[in-house]
Design a protein around this motif. Sequence first.
Motif, PDB file in Angstrom:
ATOM      1  N   CYS A  75      -4.091  -2.996   7.356  1.00 44.35           N
ATOM      2  CA  CYS A  75      -4.967  -3.673   8.424  1.00 44.35           C
ATOM      3  C   CYS A  75      -4.401  -3.605   9.632  1.00 44.35           C
ATOM      4  O   CYS A  75      -4.630  -3.542  10.768  1.00 44.35           O
ATOM      5  CB  CYS A  75      -5.777  -4.632   7.748  1.00 44.35           C
ATOM      6  N   TYR A  76      -3.147  -4.502   9.486  1.00 44.06           N
ATOM      7  CA  TYR A  76      -2.126  -4.676  10.630  1.00 44.06           C
ATOM      8  C   TYR A  76      -1.969  -3.378  11.266  1.00 44.06           C
ATOM      9  O   TYR A  76      -1.757  -3.455  12.747  1.00 44.06           O
ATOM     10  CB  TYR A  76      -0.941  -5.578  10.039  1.00 44.06           C
ATOM     11  N   PHE A  77      -1.567  -2.446  10.681  1.00 44.36           N
ATOM     12  CA  PHE A  77      -1.074  -1.342  11.159  1.00 44.36           C
ATOM     13  C   PHE A  77      -2.338  -0.696  11.968  1.00 44.36           C
ATOM     14  O   PHE A  77      -2.083  -0.220  13.282  1.00 44.36           O
ATOM     15  CB  PHE A  77      -0.846  -0.040  10.159  1.00 44.36           C
ATOM     16  N   TRP A  78      -3.481  -0.493  11.350  1.00 44.83           N
ATOM     17  CA  TRP A  78      -4.670  -0.020  12.103  1.00 44.83           C
ATOM     18  C   TRP A  78      -4.986  -0.749  13.492  1.00 44.83           C
ATOM     19  O   TRP A  78      -5.106  -0.273  14.394  1.00 44.83           O
ATOM     20  CB  TRP A  78      -5.697   0.460  11.315  1.00 44.83           C
ATOM     21  N   ILE A  79      -4.711  -2.100  13.379  1.00 43.00           N
ATOM     22  CA  ILE A  79      -5.313  -2.965  14.493  1.00 43.00           C
ATOM     23  C   ILE A  79      -4.162  -2.697  15.551  1.00 43.00           C
ATOM     24  O   ILE A  79      -4.367  -2.403  16.698  1.00 43.00           O
ATOM     25  CB  ILE A  79      -4.975  -4.328  13.995  1.00 43.00           C
ATOM     26  N   GLY A  80      -2.636  -2.563  15.185  1.00 42.98           N
ATOM     27  CA  GLY A  80      -1.814  -2.533  15.967  1.00 42.98           C
ATOM     28  C   GLY A  80      -1.866  -0.989  16.570  1.00 42.98           C
ATOM     29  O   GLY A  80      -1.786  -0.863  17.920  1.00 42.98           O
ATOM     30  N   TYR A  81      -2.313  -0.055  15.770  1.00 51.02           N
ATOM     31  CA  TYR A  81      -2.395   1.457  16.472  1.00 51.02           C
ATOM     32  C   TYR A  81      -3.453   1.462  17.350  1.00 51.02           C
ATOM     33  O   TYR A  81      -3.590   2.342  18.207  1.00 51.02           O
ATOM     34  CB  TYR A  81      -2.641   2.191  15.113  1.00 51.02           C
ATOM     35  N   LYS A 134      -0.691  -5.122   0.167  1.00 53.21           N
ATOM     36  CA  LYS A 134      -0.577  -3.901   0.693  1.00 53.21           C
ATOM     37  C   LYS A 134      -1.804  -3.443   1.502  1.00 53.21           C
ATOM     38  O   LYS A 134      -1.435  -2.988   2.522  1.00 53.21           O
ATOM     39  CB  LYS A 134      -0.588  -3.211  -0.693  1.00 53.21           C
ATOM     40  N   TRP A 135      -2.891  -3.931   1.137  1.00 54.03           N
ATOM     41  CA  TRP A 135      -4.168  -3.681   2.211  1.00 54.03           C
ATOM     42  C   TRP A 135      -4.129  -4.350   3.495  1.00 54.03           C
ATOM     43  O   TRP A 135      -4.323  -3.895   4.523  1.00 54.03           O
ATOM     44  CB  TRP A 135      -5.331  -3.583   1.575  1.00 54.03           C
ATOM     45  N   LEU A 136      -3.542  -5.490   3.369  1.00 52.58           N
ATOM     46  CA  LEU A 136      -3.310  -6.331   4.680  1.00 52.58           C
ATOM     47  C   LEU A 136      -2.588  -5.786   5.487  1.00 52.58           C
ATOM     48  O   LEU A 136      -2.579  -5.729   6.848  1.00 52.58           O
ATOM     49  CB  LEU A 136      -2.816  -7.804   4.242  1.00 52.58           C
ATOM     50  N   LEU A 137      -1.215  -5.161   4.982  1.00 50.52           N
ATOM     51  CA  LEU A 137      -0.333  -4.450   6.027  1.00 50.52           C
ATOM     52  C   LEU A 137      -1.183  -3.348   6.492  1.00 50.52           C
ATOM     53  O   LEU A 137      -0.922  -3.029   7.631  1.00 50.52           O
ATOM     54  CB  LEU A 137       0.964  -4.136   5.222  1.00 50.52           C
ATOM     55  N   MET A 170      -0.276  -8.580  -9.692  1.00 50.09           N
ATOM     56  CA  MET A 170      -0.979  -7.514  -9.264  1.00 50.09           C
ATOM     57  C   MET A 170      -2.012  -7.644  -8.125  1.00 50.09           C
ATOM     58  O   MET A 170      -1.944  -6.848  -7.000  1.00 50.09           O
ATOM     59  CB  MET A 170      -1.704  -6.789 -10.562  1.00 50.09           C
ATOM     60  N   ASN A 171      -2.711  -8.556  -8.099  1.00 42.66           N
ATOM     61  CA  ASN A 171      -3.697  -8.474  -7.345  1.00 42.66           C
ATOM     62  C   ASN A 171      -3.436  -9.238  -5.794  1.00 42.66           C
ATOM     63  O   ASN A 171      -3.378  -8.554  -4.969  1.00 42.66           O
ATOM     64  CB  ASN A 171      -4.819  -9.860  -7.607  1.00 42.66           C
ATOM     65  N   ARG A 172      -2.118 -10.002  -6.088  1.00 41.64           N
ATOM     66  CA  ARG A 172      -1.307 -10.549  -4.935  1.00 41.64           C
ATOM     67  C   ARG A 172      -0.772  -9.252  -4.165  1.00 41.64           C
ATOM     68  O   ARG A 172      -0.748  -9.121  -2.769  1.00 41.64           O
ATOM     69  CB  ARG A 172      -0.224 -11.375  -5.086  1.00 41.64           C
ATOM     70  N   PHE A 173      -0.116  -8.356  -4.807  1.00 45.00           N
ATOM     71  CA  PHE A 173       0.467  -7.024  -4.299  1.00 45.00           C
ATOM     72  C   PHE A 173      -0.477  -6.230  -3.598  1.00 45.00           C
ATOM     73  O   PHE A 173      -0.500  -5.642  -2.925  1.00 45.00           O
ATOM     74  CB  PHE A 173       1.343  -6.403  -5.659  1.00 45.00           C
ATOM     75  N   PHE A 174      -1.645  -5.871  -4.344  1.00 42.76           N
ATOM     76  CA  PHE A 174      -2.751  -5.363  -3.941  1.00 42.76           C
ATOM     77  C   PHE A 174      -3.443  -5.851  -2.339  1.00 42.76           C
ATOM     78  O   PHE A 174      -3.659  -5.008  -1.537  1.00 42.76           O
ATOM     79  CB  PHE A 174      -3.979  -5.336  -4.923  1.00 42.76           C
ATOM     80  N   LYS A 175      -3.434  -7.178  -2.578  1.00 48.43           N
ATOM     81  CA  LYS A 175      -4.003  -7.727  -1.256  1.00 48.43           C
ATOM     82  C   LYS A 175      -2.993  -7.594   0.023  1.00 48.43           C
ATOM     83  O   LYS A 175      -3.376  -7.308   0.863  1.00 48.43           O
ATOM     84  CB  LYS A 175      -4.300  -9.137  -1.351  1.00 48.43           C
TER      85      LYS A 175
END
Length: 352
Positions: free
Chosen positions: A13-19, A8-11, A1-6
């Motif tokens: 962060c990647y999106f907003w950096i790319g944006y 998810k939010w890592l993705l 669960m923690n791995r999925f949560f991390k």
Amino acid sequence: MNRFFKRKWLLHCYFWIGYSFYFFVVNALGNSRLNLGASFITVFYCAIIFYAVYLILKYVYDRGHILGTLVLMIGFYLLSGIFLYYELYGRFGLEIINNRYVITKHAFSWGKYIQTFLVMHSNYTVMAVGYYYYKSKLRESNDKLEAVKARLNAESSMKSFQYATLSAQVHPHMMANIFSHLKNKVDPYDAELGRQLSKLYRLMKFYMEAHHVDGATHILLADEVRALEQYLSIQEKVEPNPFYINLSCSGNLLRFSTAPTLLQTLAGNLFKHADLWDKNHPAKIDILVGHAGYRIKVKNKKRSGPQMMPSHDVGLRNVRIRMEYLFGTDFSMEENQDHEHYELTLCVQRYN
């Protein structure tokens, strides 16, 4: 669960950096003075707008709190508007109006301020609403998929239980042929034993039908009493010593139903734990049918000395579970006992 949560939010962060890089490249085409730092600051604040709206929808609107959603939205937009005014016309002098990003000491204009506010907030509010709708539909699809899987697992389990139940039973027709053959052989020599064989077959068939997976969960109280009478009749021939159980019924037994083999379970407990051989103190099974329900009361004298068969309370626990499953809160069960006597009362009472 923690791995999925991390993850998810890592993705995210990647999106907003790319944006942010996309935002810089697109807007730098019309404003050569725009730098990458200003783009990151702008996108960061736009992300705050996005997540604030999305979280309000997810944790407040999702629970049906429409008024709370409106209050939180208005409150957030007011705070954001104050913050935006401070950033545009405060001492930092960072302005984002009509593709002009670094202009200091700009005179305040309501029109330009409202335009900037609407452009920033409307775009990312629409994005947040769209993302919320997408996640809601995705969650709804997942819930439906889980429900289908649960139903398939339940059906698979039911088929397994049904197969096990059917495998553990002897076909009634075969049993009927065997008992009929034995009865024909015995009748010329012992007519009473032939009648007992017929009763034994009917009782066995009753048990088999009661424990069938697709069998009826309710039977008439009259049918259950009739099966109990057959059971006691057979026990009279099986027990080496005469026993004394008084069965009394009053009221219309055809008005209400009960769980199959209920009375046989109670009678079986009497043979295990009660003193049934004292003629002056017989065990009693009293069934009283009233207007809104019925009551079954079992009274007996306890067997003195060490118990031949230990009590595990499995039978009575199963009785309680089965009756609560059938009648819910309309069913009650109460035990009272002292050193010498035991009393059990089962009541089914319809209150509505």
